[in-house]
Each structure stands twice: as structure tokens, then as C-alpha cells.
Enzyme design. Structure first.
Site, short mmCIF file in Angstrom:
data_model
loop_
_atom_site.label_atom_id
_atom_site.label_comp_id
_atom_site.label_asym_id
_atom_site.label_seq_id
_atom_site.Cartn_x
_atom_site.Cartn_y
_atom_site.Cartn_z
N ARG A 31 0.82 -1.22 0.00
CA ARG A 31 0.00 0.00 0.00
C ARG A 31 0.85 1.26 0.00
NH1 ARG A 31 -5.64 -0.61 1.79
NH2 ARG A 31 -6.19 -2.54 0.76
N ARG A 39 -3.92 6.31 0.90
CA ARG A 39 -4.50 7.49 1.55
C ARG A 39 -3.58 8.27 2.48
NH1 ARG A 39 -9.56 4.07 3.28
NH2 ARG A 39 -7.75 2.80 3.69
N ARG A 91 -7.92 11.10 -5.79
CA ARG A 91 -9.13 10.31 -5.60
C ARG A 91 -10.37 11.21 -5.53
NH1 ARG A 91 -10.68 6.92 -0.44
NH2 ARG A 91 -11.03 9.07 0.15
N ASP A 127 -6.68 -3.44 -7.43
CA ASP A 127 -7.20 -4.09 -6.24
C ASP A 127 -7.38 -5.57 -6.51
OD1 ASP A 127 -8.32 -3.03 -3.49
OD2 ASP A 127 -9.50 -4.78 -4.08
N TYR A 152 -14.50 -12.44 0.19
CA TYR A 152 -15.29 -11.24 -0.11
C TYR A 152 -16.51 -11.57 -0.95
CZ TYR A 152 -11.46 -8.43 1.76
OH TYR A 152 -10.52 -7.86 2.59
O1 CP3 Z 1 0.01 -1.85 -2.42
C1 CP3 Z 1 -0.28 -0.97 -3.26
O2 CP3 Z 1 0.11 0.22 -3.18
C2 CP3 Z 1 -1.05 -1.40 -4.49
C3 CP3 Z 1 -2.46 -1.25 -4.44
C4 CP3 Z 1 -3.33 -2.21 -3.66
C5 CP3 Z 1 -4.60 -1.80 -3.17
N1 CP3 Z 1 -5.24 -2.90 -2.67
C6 CP3 Z 1 -5.12 -0.43 -3.25
C7 CP3 Z 1 -6.23 -0.06 -2.35
C8 CP3 Z 1 -3.20 -3.56 -3.37
C9 CP3 Z 1 -2.01 -4.49 -3.61
C10 CP3 Z 1 -4.41 -3.99 -2.75
C11 CP3 Z 1 -4.67 -5.38 -2.35
C12 CP3 Z 1 -5.87 -5.66 -1.54
N2 CP3 Z 1 -7.13 -5.16 -1.70
C13 CP3 Z 1 -5.92 -6.63 -0.51
C14 CP3 Z 1 -4.78 -7.52 -0.09
C15 CP3 Z 1 -3.78 -6.80 0.75
C16 CP3 Z 1 -4.32 -6.34 2.07
O3 CP3 Z 1 -4.31 -5.13 2.29
O4 CP3 Z 1 -4.70 -7.21 2.87
C17 CP3 Z 1 -7.22 -6.65 0.00
C18 CP3 Z 1 -7.74 -7.50 1.13
C19 CP3 Z 1 -7.99 -5.72 -0.77
C20 CP3 Z 1 -9.44 -5.43 -0.65
C21 CP3 Z 1 -9.66 -4.05 -0.23
N3 CP3 Z 1 -9.41 -2.95 -1.03
C22 CP3 Z 1 -10.17 -3.59 1.00
C23 CP3 Z 1 -10.55 -4.48 2.16
C24 CP3 Z 1 -10.21 -2.21 0.92
C25 CP3 Z 1 -10.79 -1.28 1.95
C26 CP3 Z 1 -9.90 -1.16 3.12
C27 CP3 Z 1 -9.31 0.21 3.17
O5 CP3 Z 1 -8.09 0.29 3.40
O6 CP3 Z 1 -10.08 1.15 3.00
C28 CP3 Z 1 -9.70 -1.82 -0.34
C29 CP3 Z 1 -9.56 -0.44 -0.85
C30 CP3 Z 1 -8.20 -0.02 -1.29
N4 CP3 Z 1 -7.37 -0.76 -2.09
C31 CP3 Z 1 -7.57 1.22 -0.99
C32 CP3 Z 1 -6.34 1.21 -1.67
C33 CP3 Z 1 -5.34 2.33 -1.73
C34 CP3 Z 1 -8.19 2.35 -0.19
C35 CP3 Z 1 -9.24 2.93 -1.04
C36 CP3 Z 1 -9.49 4.38 -0.80
O7 CP3 Z 1 -10.30 4.67 0.08
O8 CP3 Z 1 -8.91 5.19 -1.53
#
Ligand code: CP3
Length: 352
Positions: A27, A31, A40, A77, A154
Site C-alpha cells: 500500500r 491514503r 481520488r 485491487d 469477499y
Molecule cells: O500496495 C499498493 O500500493 C497497491 C495497491 C493495492 C490496493 N489494494 C489499493 C487499495 C493492493 C495491492 C491492494 C490489495 C488488496 N485489496 C488486498 C490484499 C492486501 C491487504 O491489504 O490485505 C485486500 C484484502 C484488498 C481489498 C480491499 N481494497 C479492501 C478491504 C479495501 C478497503 C480497506 C481500506 O483500506 O479502506 C480496499 C480499498 C483499497 N485498495 C484502498 C487502496 C489504496 C483504499 C481505497 C481508498 O479509500 O482510496
């Protein structure tokens, strides 16, 4: 010679001796960066960022402009696959992912269309091509997918509820439904990663965030077995055989030896496991990636420096270390502390 200027990640994955270990952060785009939040807001929502290759490219590059990172990771994602299969994904601020439809029965699984990566996820492949053009060989690009089990969690739950009890119940009550879903996801994930590799990613990572929710026996049959199939499929295809694979099952260190036999090149380790202990258990079969606590980044640059020093000293001179966090960067992480972590890894010398 590699065409990359910074080959630390690729060298670490080959267990070659290098000046300092590579560092990147799960990540790393997200954010905690004001420029991410601004983009965003401008885009309107998270899915628009993912689905617009120019925006996904820009977000991927944002952390690289600030920090001396040794890798870029594709901005996307793990839930793009179920979205492409028609489940209707949306992200509401503060609530995480939500699906319009969820998977309950064998009929639901059978109704899922076969993923046509080149069409259904063309926006991801286009983003990979655009990012590689912009990176211009500066650092390698990591592509990724969720593990079938984690993505299934999910799809079955319909959202990101804690403990994923409906997915876990399905393993006992209707294992044939779960197995059918996992089989579909294994095929889709293999095709998706092959697509990312042919579009240009240099490394792939499987995020098995929820593997640790399973008993060791169920981890083997419902999570590791599917990841093993994906790894075997990629390693068997001459177009993808040489792309290193990182496998990250969070909270599942009890299964480390089995993971090391999966055929993956590297394993992600979370902060609840001691990194040098993990290395003793897996030997030189795989590289290890991790494992600082994301909460450490809420301390001070001095404490971060000390933690990095401890990690590097405990690891010693062995090859095959990739420094990372044990999970993604948290939302309100201070930027100067991220800077301190990366500087500590790159500036650190091993004291013997
Ligand atoms: O790592 C990186 O910079 C690459 C981008 C990336 C995202 N999600 C961007 C994201 C990667 C590799 C993921 C993987 C991902 N997505 C996982 C596995 C890794 C982990 O964190 O456990 C999972 C479980 C997801 C599913 C997911 N996507 C969830 C549960 C959420 C909401 C949780 C949160 O942090 O709000 C997301 C949203 C998400 N994916 C965000 C980002 C930057 C936040 C979205 C936002 O509000 O802008």
C-alpha cells in the site's frame, strides 16, 4: 545484464548478494499521501482510479517520486476479478468494499462467467503498459492478485466483514460450493497474472490476506492448494516461468514449511513472526519479505531506525531479504516516518 537501473529486488529474489536489501511497502500508494487523496477526490471514487489507466499510472508513481523505493506496485485491487465477473463492486468511504451480489449456492458459482482477461480487465493491462513506459526501467514493477481463498471470502460475504464467518461456514456446510468457486477463481487468477506478465510486470505477488483464518488442514486444502496450482501453472508456461512469485499468507506462519514448498520464490512474513526464526524454518528454499509492524510507523524516526537496524542485524549477511511491512501502510501514517524507514534500510550498514 538487466535493462533495469535498480535491480535490487530482482537480485534479492534470485538470492544474489547485493549492497543493501531492497525495500518497498505494501500500500505504498494510498491514503496516507495527500496527492493520492487529492487525485481520488478529483476522480470521484476508488474504482475510477483503478479503471482509468492514466490515473492508475499516476497513483502508482506517486510514492516513487517521494521515496527511494526499490519497486513499484501496480495500483489496482484484488477485487477486480469478482467485479469483472459481474458481482458489482463499490467502495464507500470508511466502509470498505461492497458487492451488489454475493455467492451462496452452486447455482451462483455456475452463473459466474469465465473471465476474459484481455477484454474484462483490459484497463489493468493498459495501466501496466503505461506504468512501464513511465518507469523506463528505473525500478521493477510488481503485479498482483488475491489468492482464490481471500477473494472468495469477499465474494461469499459480500463485503469485508470481520472474520468472514460465512466463507468459513461454507467450508464445513457446503465444501462442494466453496471448492467449485475456488476452482473458477484459480483459473481466472492464473489467466489474470499471465495477462499482467505479458503486459510487462516483472514480479507477481499473491495476497492471501485471510489464509490465517483457516485451520492448518483447511489452509492446505482451501488456500495453499489453489495458490500452488497457480504457481505451477505460471512456472510451467515458458512465457511466465521466469517471473518471480511472492506469496503472502497473513497470520498463517504455522504453515511456513508448507508455503516454502509451494514453488513460490519468496514468502511474505507478517510482524507476529520473527524473521530470522522464519528463515531457520524455511532454510534457503525461498526469499523472505517483511516484516515490520505498520504501527511502528506511528513512532519516531529514531525508533524506526533502531527497528530496521535490529531487523538487519538479526537477519545477518544471508541473501534473499526484501524489507517491507508485515501488512499495508495504515491511513494516517506520517510521511516523514516512511522516509525514515527507507533511508534506514538503504543507509544501514550491518554491524557484526
Ligand atoms: O500496495 C499498493 O500500493 C497497491 C495497491 C493495492 C490496493 N489494494 C489499493 C487499495 C493492493 C495491492 C491492494 C490489495 C488488496 N485489496 C488486498 C490484499 C492486501 C491487504 O491489504 O490485505 C485486500 C484484502 C484488498 C481489498 C480491499 N481494497 C479492501 C478491504 C479495501 C478497503 C480497506 C481500506 O483500506 O479502506 C480496499 C480499498 C483499497 N485498495 C484502498 C487502496 C489504496 C483504499 C481505497 C481508498 O479509500 O482510496
Amino acid at each position: 545484464m538487466s535493462k533495469y537501473n535498480n535491480t535490487r529486488l530482482l537480485q534479492a529474489l534470485k538470492r544474489q548478494t547485493i549492497d543493501v536489501p531492497p525495500v518497498w511497502l505494501m500500500r505504498q500508494a494510498g491514503r496516507y499521501l495527500p496527492e493520492y487523496r487529492a487525485l481520488r477526490t478529483k476522480a470521484g471514487d476508488f474504482m475510477t482510479l483503478c479503471q482509468t489507466p492514466q490515473l492508475a499510472t499516476e497513483v502508482t508513481l506517486q510514492p516513487l517520486r517521494r521515496f527511494d523505493l526499490d519497486a513499484a506496485i501496480l495500483f489496482s485491487d484484488i477485487l477486480t476479478i469478482p467485479h469483472a465477473m459481474g458481482l458489482g463492486l463499490s467502495f464507500t468511504e470508511g466502509e470498505g468494499p461492497q458487492f451488489a451480489k454475493r455467492i451462496e449456492t452452486l447455482r451462483d458459482v455456475k452463473a459466474l462467467p469465465t473471465l476474459e482477461v484481455e477484454e474484462d480487465l483490459s484497463y489493468v493491462l493498459e495501466a501496466v503498459r503505461m506504468i512501464q513506459e513511465e518507469l523506463h526501467g528505473s525500478v521493477p514493477l510488481i503485479g498482483f492478485a488475491g489468492s482464490p481463498w481471500t477473494v472468495a471470502c469477499y465474494m461469499i460475504e459480500g463485503s469485508g466483514h470481520k472474520n468472514f464467518i460465512n466463507a468459513r461456514k461454507m467450508a464445513y456446510q457446503a465444501p462442494e460450493v466453496l471448492t467449485a468457486l475456488l476452482e473458477k477463481l484459480t483459473i481466472a487468477t492464473t489467466a489474470y497474472l499471465k495477462g499482467q506478465i505479458s503486459a510487462g510486470v516483472n514480479v507477481v505477488m499473491l495476497f492471501d490476506t485471510w489464509g490465517g483464518l483457516l485451520t492448518p488442514a483447511y489452509y492446505q486444502s482451501f488456500s495453499l492448494a489453489t495458490m500452488q496450482k497457480i504457481v505451477a501453472n505460471l512456472k510451467a508456461d515458458p512465457h511466465t516461468a521466469h517471473t518471480p512469485i511472492i506469496l503472502f499468507s497473513k497470520g498463517a506462519a504455522v504453515n511456513l514449511e508448507a508455503m516454502a514448498d509451494s514453488g513460490a520464490d519468496a514468502l511474505g512474513i507478517d510482524w507476529t513472526t520473527d524473521l530470522s526464526m522464519a528463515r531457520k524454518r524455511v532454510g534457503t528454499k525461498v526469499c523472505l519479505q517483511g516484516n515490520l509492524d505498520p504501527a511502528l510507523l506511528f513512532s519516531t524516526p529514531e525508533k524506526i531506525q533502531a527497528a530496521v537496524k535490529t531487523l538487519l542485524n538479526e537477519w545477518g549477511q544471508h541473501p534473499g531479504l526484501i524489507v517491507n511491512l508485515g501488512h499495508g501502510i495504515e491511513q494516517h501514517t506520517p510521511i516523514e516516518n516512511v522516509q525514515a524507514l527507507i533511508a534506514a534500510v538503504h543507509g544501514a550498514s550491518y554491524s557484526s
